[in-house]
Scaffold this motif. Structure first.
Motif, PDB file in Angstrom:
ATOM      1  N   UNK A 172       0.753  -1.079  -0.023  1.00 26.67           N
ATOM      2  CA  UNK A 172       0.052  -0.037  -0.025  1.00 26.67           C
ATOM      3  C   UNK A 172       0.946   1.310  -0.027  1.00 26.67           C
ATOM      4  N   UNK A 173       2.052   1.210   1.026  1.00 27.10           N
ATOM      5  CA  UNK A 173       2.807   2.416   0.900  1.00 27.10           C
ATOM      6  C   UNK A 173       3.351   2.528  -0.477  1.00 27.10           C
ATOM      7  N   UNK A 174       3.981   1.277  -1.043  1.00 27.88           N
ATOM      8  CA  UNK A 174       4.527   1.433  -2.466  1.00 27.88           C
ATOM      9  C   UNK A 174       3.762   2.030  -3.440  1.00 27.88           C
ATOM     10  N   UNK A 175       2.323   1.536  -3.516  1.00 26.18           N
ATOM     11  CA  UNK A 175       1.310   2.178  -4.390  1.00 26.18           C
ATOM     12  C   UNK A 175       1.089   3.507  -4.197  1.00 26.18           C
ATOM     13  N   UNK A 176       0.974   4.003  -2.833  1.00 18.60           N
ATOM     14  CA  UNK A 176       0.944   5.451  -2.694  1.00 18.60           C
ATOM     15  C   UNK A 176       2.139   6.218  -3.139  1.00 18.60           C
ATOM     16  N   UNK A 177       3.102   5.773  -3.048  1.00 15.85           N
ATOM     17  CA  UNK A 177       4.500   6.611  -3.203  1.00 15.85           C
ATOM     18  C   UNK A 177       4.502   6.800  -4.855  1.00 15.85           C
ATOM     19  N   UNK A 178       4.019   5.710  -5.513  1.00  9.95           N
ATOM     20  CA  UNK A 178       4.062   6.044  -6.813  1.00  9.95           C
ATOM     21  C   UNK A 178       3.420   7.073  -7.374  1.00  9.95           C
ATOM     22  N   UNK A 179       2.337   7.570  -6.636  1.00  7.24           N
ATOM     23  CA  UNK A 179       1.292   8.748  -7.103  1.00  7.24           C
ATOM     24  C   UNK A 179       2.124   9.984  -6.334  1.00  7.24           C
ATOM     25  N   UNK A 180       3.180  10.157  -5.815  1.00  3.68           N
ATOM     26  CA  UNK A 180       3.659  11.349  -5.247  1.00  3.68           C
ATOM     27  C   UNK A 180       4.527  11.772  -6.480  1.00  3.68           C
ATOM     28  N   UNK A 181       4.091  12.916  -6.909  1.00  5.98           N
ATOM     29  CA  UNK A 181       4.531  13.619  -8.127  1.00  5.98           C
ATOM     30  C   UNK A 181       4.276  15.174  -7.837  1.00  5.98           C
ATOM     31  N   UNK A 182       5.176  16.040  -8.486  1.00 13.43           N
ATOM     32  CA  UNK A 182       4.866  17.444  -8.221  1.00 13.43           C
ATOM     33  C   UNK A 182       3.789  17.920  -9.004  1.00 13.43           C
ATOM     34  N   UNK A 183       2.811  18.734  -8.403  1.00 14.79           N
ATOM     35  CA  UNK A 183       1.688  19.101  -9.013  1.00 14.79           C
ATOM     36  C   UNK A 183       0.636  18.371  -8.858  1.00 14.79           C
ATOM     37  N   UNK A 184       0.694  17.163  -8.271  1.00  9.87           N
ATOM     38  CA  UNK A 184      -0.374  16.079  -8.099  1.00  9.87           C
ATOM     39  C   UNK A 184      -1.205  16.610  -6.880  1.00  9.87           C
ATOM     40  N   UNK A 185      -1.951  15.627  -6.401  1.00  9.27           N
ATOM     41  CA  UNK A 185      -2.639  15.783  -5.246  1.00  9.27           C
ATOM     42  C   UNK A 185      -2.427  14.620  -4.199  1.00  9.27           C
ATOM     43  N   UNK A 186      -2.490  15.058  -2.958  1.00 11.90           N
ATOM     44  CA  UNK A 186      -2.369  13.959  -1.894  1.00 11.90           C
ATOM     45  C   UNK A 186      -3.543  12.842  -1.820  1.00 11.90           C
ATOM     46  N   UNK A 188      -4.575  11.767  -4.761  1.00  9.58           N
ATOM     47  CA  UNK A 188      -4.179  10.658  -5.524  1.00  9.58           C
ATOM     48  C   UNK A 188      -3.201   9.603  -4.778  1.00  9.58           C
ATOM     49  N   UNK A 189      -2.610  10.001  -3.873  1.00 16.01           N
ATOM     50  CA  UNK A 189      -1.799   9.089  -3.206  1.00 16.01           C
ATOM     51  C   UNK A 189      -2.795   8.056  -2.389  1.00 16.01           C
ATOM     52  N   UNK A 190      -3.471   9.000  -1.680  1.00 16.98           N
ATOM     53  CA  UNK A 190      -4.434   8.337  -0.685  1.00 16.98           C
ATOM     54  C   UNK A 190      -5.387   7.476  -1.450  1.00 16.98           C
ATOM     55  N   UNK A 191      -5.808   7.596  -2.281  1.00 16.10           N
ATOM     56  CA  UNK A 191      -6.688   6.599  -3.156  1.00 16.10           C
ATOM     57  C   UNK A 191      -5.881   5.399  -3.651  1.00 16.10           C
ATOM     58  N   UNK A 192      -4.707   5.795  -3.961  1.00 19.06           N
ATOM     59  CA  UNK A 192      -3.922   4.337  -4.594  1.00 19.06           C
ATOM     60  C   UNK A 192      -3.669   3.382  -3.239  1.00 19.06           C
ATOM     61  N   UNK A 193      -3.406   3.961  -2.092  1.00 18.62           N
ATOM     62  CA  UNK A 193      -3.442   3.159  -0.766  1.00 18.62           C
ATOM     63  C   UNK A 193      -4.542   2.727  -0.402  1.00 18.62           C
ATOM     64  N   UNK A 194      -5.765   3.185  -0.643  1.00 16.58           N
ATOM     65  CA  UNK A 194      -6.990   2.672  -0.067  1.00 16.58           C
ATOM     66  C   UNK A 194      -7.374   1.779  -0.861  1.00 16.58           C
ATOM     67  N   UNK A 195      -7.379   1.884  -2.312  1.00 15.56           N
ATOM     68  CA  UNK A 195      -7.639   0.860  -3.333  1.00 15.56           C
ATOM     69  C   UNK A 195      -7.084  -0.369  -2.934  1.00 15.56           C
ATOM     70  N   UNK A 198      -8.230  -2.157   0.234  1.00 16.75           N
ATOM     71  CA  UNK A 198      -9.714  -2.690  -0.027  1.00 16.75           C
ATOM     72  C   UNK A 198      -9.450  -3.987  -0.976  1.00 16.75           C
ATOM     73  N   UNK A 199      -8.874  -3.942  -2.178  1.00 13.99           N
ATOM     74  CA  UNK A 199      -8.797  -5.159  -3.031  1.00 13.99           C
ATOM     75  C   UNK A 199      -8.271  -6.229  -2.462  1.00 13.99           C
ATOM     76  N   UNK A 200      -7.644  -6.164  -1.139  1.00 16.10           N
ATOM     77  CA  UNK A 200      -7.012  -7.244  -0.571  1.00 16.10           C
ATOM     78  C   UNK A 200      -7.807  -7.662   0.802  1.00 16.10           C
ATOM     79  N   UNK A 201      -9.412  -7.163   0.615  1.00 12.97           N
ATOM     80  CA  UNK A 201     -10.285  -7.282   1.908  1.00 12.97           C
ATOM     81  C   UNK A 201      -9.870  -6.537   3.032  1.00 12.97           C
ATOM     82  N   UNK A 202      -9.108  -5.641   3.095  1.00 12.83           N
ATOM     83  CA  UNK A 202      -8.869  -4.948   4.355  1.00 12.83           C
ATOM     84  C   UNK A 202      -9.439  -3.486   4.478  1.00 12.83           C
ATOM     85  N   UNK A 203      -9.374  -2.846   5.874  1.00  8.73           N
ATOM     86  CA  UNK A 203     -10.033  -1.694   5.742  1.00  8.73           C
ATOM     87  C   UNK A 203      -9.077  -0.641   6.367  1.00  8.73           C
ATOM     88  N   UNK A 204      -9.110   0.902   5.986  1.00 12.95           N
ATOM     89  CA  UNK A 204      -8.107   1.682   6.484  1.00 12.95           C
ATOM     90  C   UNK A 204      -8.640   2.426   7.465  1.00 12.95           C
TER      91      UNK A 204
END
Length: 291
Positions: A172-186, A188-195, A198-204
């Motif tokens: 999840x951390x690695x997926x979030x990190x992939x979305x850390x880019x200048x001029x993007x939005x937090x 973007x990272x948060x949804x990547x983590x959450x997705x 949840x895809x693995x059946x867990x809750x955040x």
């Protein structure tokens, strides 16, 4: 939010350069994004190159301390022994444990086992058992600059269920990190983590998240992992924040221990896991400063 200054005046960042040669284009971009309705960072949380280098020195200690914990942590050890290890290693390297006496917190580190989500207070009575999953959350002050990261440790023979949780949260951390880019939005990272969780059946966990860090232990912005792409604060170069989702096997609901007013548990007693890194937004992507 950003008050314009003269193009030939010294830049607000303290670089000594003229504003037009330094942060004028940066400010113009943020002002445009603000006019479009986005949340932009305050200048106070944009780090200068000199501050970033000083923060990196603090991070070196934090990483070394967690490496040291990883070399020695084992079944039969008390959480108080972990606290002693962290204090001694941190101070030996010239640092100060940031949690110690922070808002009344009594120890040098947070040690959270199984259903403890975060802020577990070390003590002599709590002994690591074979099969436990443990989060050790370490934070360091060095020459006035702050670092913060945490790792999961599997003690002895851990069940497949717990090990999958630990591995998935790291993903999840690695997926979030992939979305850390200048001029993007937090978001973007948060949804990547959450997705991914949840895809693995867990809750955040909703109530607790990451934060800015570097000049203080906890700075703006609050970093949520239940957000949506295209929302939350703009990630501008020079921002430093943590990615540290707390993910539960069961319900996302948590509660705080009434006796110590610190320890956070899962409401249903299910295991929880967390990994934490510190990341810098750069001109062309990101740099992990602490892990």
């Amino acid at each position: 939010m950003y008050k314009k200054i003269g193009r030939n005046d010294p830049c607000w960042c303290g670089s000594g350069k003229k504003y037009k040669k330094c942060h004028e284009a940066f400010d113009d971009k943020l002002i445009k994004l603000e006019h479009e309705g986005h949340i932009i960072p305050d200048r106070s949380i944009i780090k200068t190159p000199e501050q970033i280098e000083a923060i990196k020195e603090s991070c070196k200690i934090n990483i070394a301390v967690l490496d040291y914990v990883g070399e020695h942590i084992k079944a039969g050890m008390t959480t108080e022994e972990i606290d002693k290890m962290v204090y001694e290693k941190t101070t030996e390297m010239g640092g100060i444990p940031a949690p110690l006496n922070y808002e009344g917190y009594p120890k040098s580190v947070c040690v959270s086992i199984d259903d403890v989500v975060c802020h577990g207070i070390p003590c002599d009575e709590e002994v690591l058992q074979d099969g436990d999953i443990v989060n050790v959350d370490c934070s360091t002050i060095y020459k006035g600059y702050f670092s913060d990261s945490s790792r999961m440790y599997c003690i002895g023979k851990v069940s497949d269920e717990k090990r999958k949780l630990v591995d998935t949260v790291k993903e999840c951390v690695e997926k979030g990190l992939e979305q850390v880019k200048p001029w993007g939005f937090l978001g973007d990272m948060g949804q990547a983590v959450n997705d991914h969780a949840k895809a693995n059946g867990y809750s955040v966990v909703r109530e607790i998240g990451g934060h800015g860090v570097g000049l203080e232990f906890h700075e703006d912005p609050f970093v949520s992992y239940i957000t949506q792409k295209g929302t939350e604060m703009v990630m501008a170069p020079g921002m430093i924040f943590t990615i540290e989702p707390m993910v539960n096997i069961g319900s996302a609901d948590v509660y705080v221990d009434e006796d110590d007013d610190w320890t956070v548990f899962t409401a249903d007693g299910s295991p929880s896991a967390q990994w934490e890194i510190m990341v810098l937004v750069t001109e062309d992507g990101h740099e992990v400063l602490c892990y």
